[in-house]
Design a protein around this motif. Structure first.
Motif, mmCIF file in Angstrom:
data_model
loop_
_atom_site.group_PDB
_atom_site.id
_atom_site.type_symbol
_atom_site.label_atom_id
_atom_site.label_comp_id
_atom_site.label_asym_id
_atom_site.label_seq_id
_atom_site.Cartn_x
_atom_site.Cartn_y
_atom_site.Cartn_z
ATOM 1 N N SER A 17 0.834 -1.205 0.000
ATOM 2 C CA SER A 17 0.000 0.000 0.000
ATOM 3 C C SER A 17 0.869 1.256 0.000
ATOM 4 O O SER A 17 2.007 1.246 0.486
ATOM 5 C CB SER A 17 -0.895 0.024 1.247
ATOM 6 O OG SER A 17 -1.773 -1.075 1.275
ATOM 7 N N ARG A 19 0.137 5.780 0.211
ATOM 8 C CA ARG A 19 -0.828 6.869 0.328
ATOM 9 C C ARG A 19 -0.209 8.130 -0.252
ATOM 10 O O ARG A 19 0.859 8.554 0.170
ATOM 11 C CB ARG A 19 -1.200 7.108 1.783
ATOM 12 C CG ARG A 19 -2.331 8.105 1.991
ATOM 13 C CD ARG A 19 -2.502 8.427 3.457
ATOM 14 N NE ARG A 19 -3.729 9.154 3.743
ATOM 15 C CZ ARG A 19 -3.809 10.127 4.642
ATOM 16 N NH1 ARG A 19 -2.751 10.484 5.330
ATOM 17 N NH2 ARG A 19 -4.968 10.719 4.866
ATOM 18 N N SER A 21 -0.589 12.246 -1.146
ATOM 19 C CA SER A 21 -1.242 13.457 -0.676
ATOM 20 C C SER A 21 -0.964 14.583 -1.659
ATOM 21 O O SER A 21 0.085 14.614 -2.312
ATOM 22 C CB SER A 21 -0.713 13.868 0.701
ATOM 23 O OG SER A 21 -0.951 12.871 1.661
ATOM 24 N N TYR A 79 -6.288 13.094 -0.911
ATOM 25 C CA TYR A 79 -5.487 11.914 -0.600
ATOM 26 C C TYR A 79 -5.887 10.766 -1.517
ATOM 27 O O TYR A 79 -7.036 10.669 -1.938
ATOM 28 C CB TYR A 79 -5.699 11.488 0.855
ATOM 29 C CG TYR A 79 -5.502 12.587 1.851
ATOM 30 C CD1 TYR A 79 -6.579 13.326 2.322
ATOM 31 C CD2 TYR A 79 -4.232 12.886 2.335
ATOM 32 C CE1 TYR A 79 -6.411 14.345 3.240
ATOM 33 C CE2 TYR A 79 -4.045 13.913 3.260
ATOM 34 C CZ TYR A 79 -5.133 14.631 3.703
ATOM 35 O OH TYR A 79 -4.956 15.643 4.612
ATOM 36 N N GLN A 81 -5.462 6.695 -1.219
ATOM 37 C CA GLN A 81 -5.010 5.477 -0.546
ATOM 38 C C GLN A 81 -5.018 4.350 -1.555
ATOM 39 O O GLN A 81 -6.063 4.046 -2.146
ATOM 40 C CB GLN A 81 -5.930 5.138 0.622
ATOM 41 C CG GLN A 81 -5.551 3.857 1.362
ATOM 42 C CD GLN A 81 -4.216 3.969 2.079
ATOM 43 O OE1 GLN A 81 -3.922 4.984 2.705
ATOM 44 N NE2 GLN A 81 -3.409 2.923 1.988
#
Length: 117
Positions: A17, A19, A21, A79, A81
């Motif tokens: 994973s 993330r 921004s 964001y 994810q």
């Protein structure tokens, strides 16, 4: 002038994973759409996810169920994810801000996401 600054890219193994921004600064209308696009080598830029200022989201089938877009309107930040990443997700990811009333579109500098198999 609107500026977009992205962060969060990197190298991850398949199944992992990340993330991303993106913070927007400048004169920004409340009515806007923020989104993420990507461009893989020798491929066209494609939409990854978008979200309106009201929270409506849009995803292509290729990422649906794996990626989630969210935003903080107070911070003008969006964001992304990304879960269950696949090698085919490898690309430069770009943040976009679109103002529907003026049809202005702004882009971030891009952040590299590399998924190893």
């Amino acid at each position: 002038q609107v500026q977009l600054v992205e962060s969060g890219g990197g190298l991850v193994q398949a199944g992992g994973s990340l993330r991303l921004s993106c913070g927007a600064s400048g004169s920004i209308s409340r009515n806007n759409v923020m989104g993420w696009y990507r461009r893989a080598p020798e491929k066209q830029r494609e939409l990854v996810a978008s979200i309106t200022s009201g929270g409506g989201t849009n995803y292509p089938d290729s990422v649906k169920g794996r990626f989630t877009i969210a935003r903080d309107n107070a911070k003008n930040t969006v964001y992304l994810q990304m879960n269950s990443l696949k090698p085919e997700d490898t690309a430069v990811y770009y943040c976009n801000l679109f103002l529907p009333f003026t049809r202005e579109s702004y882009w971030g500098q891009g952040t590299q996401v590399t998924v190893s198999s």
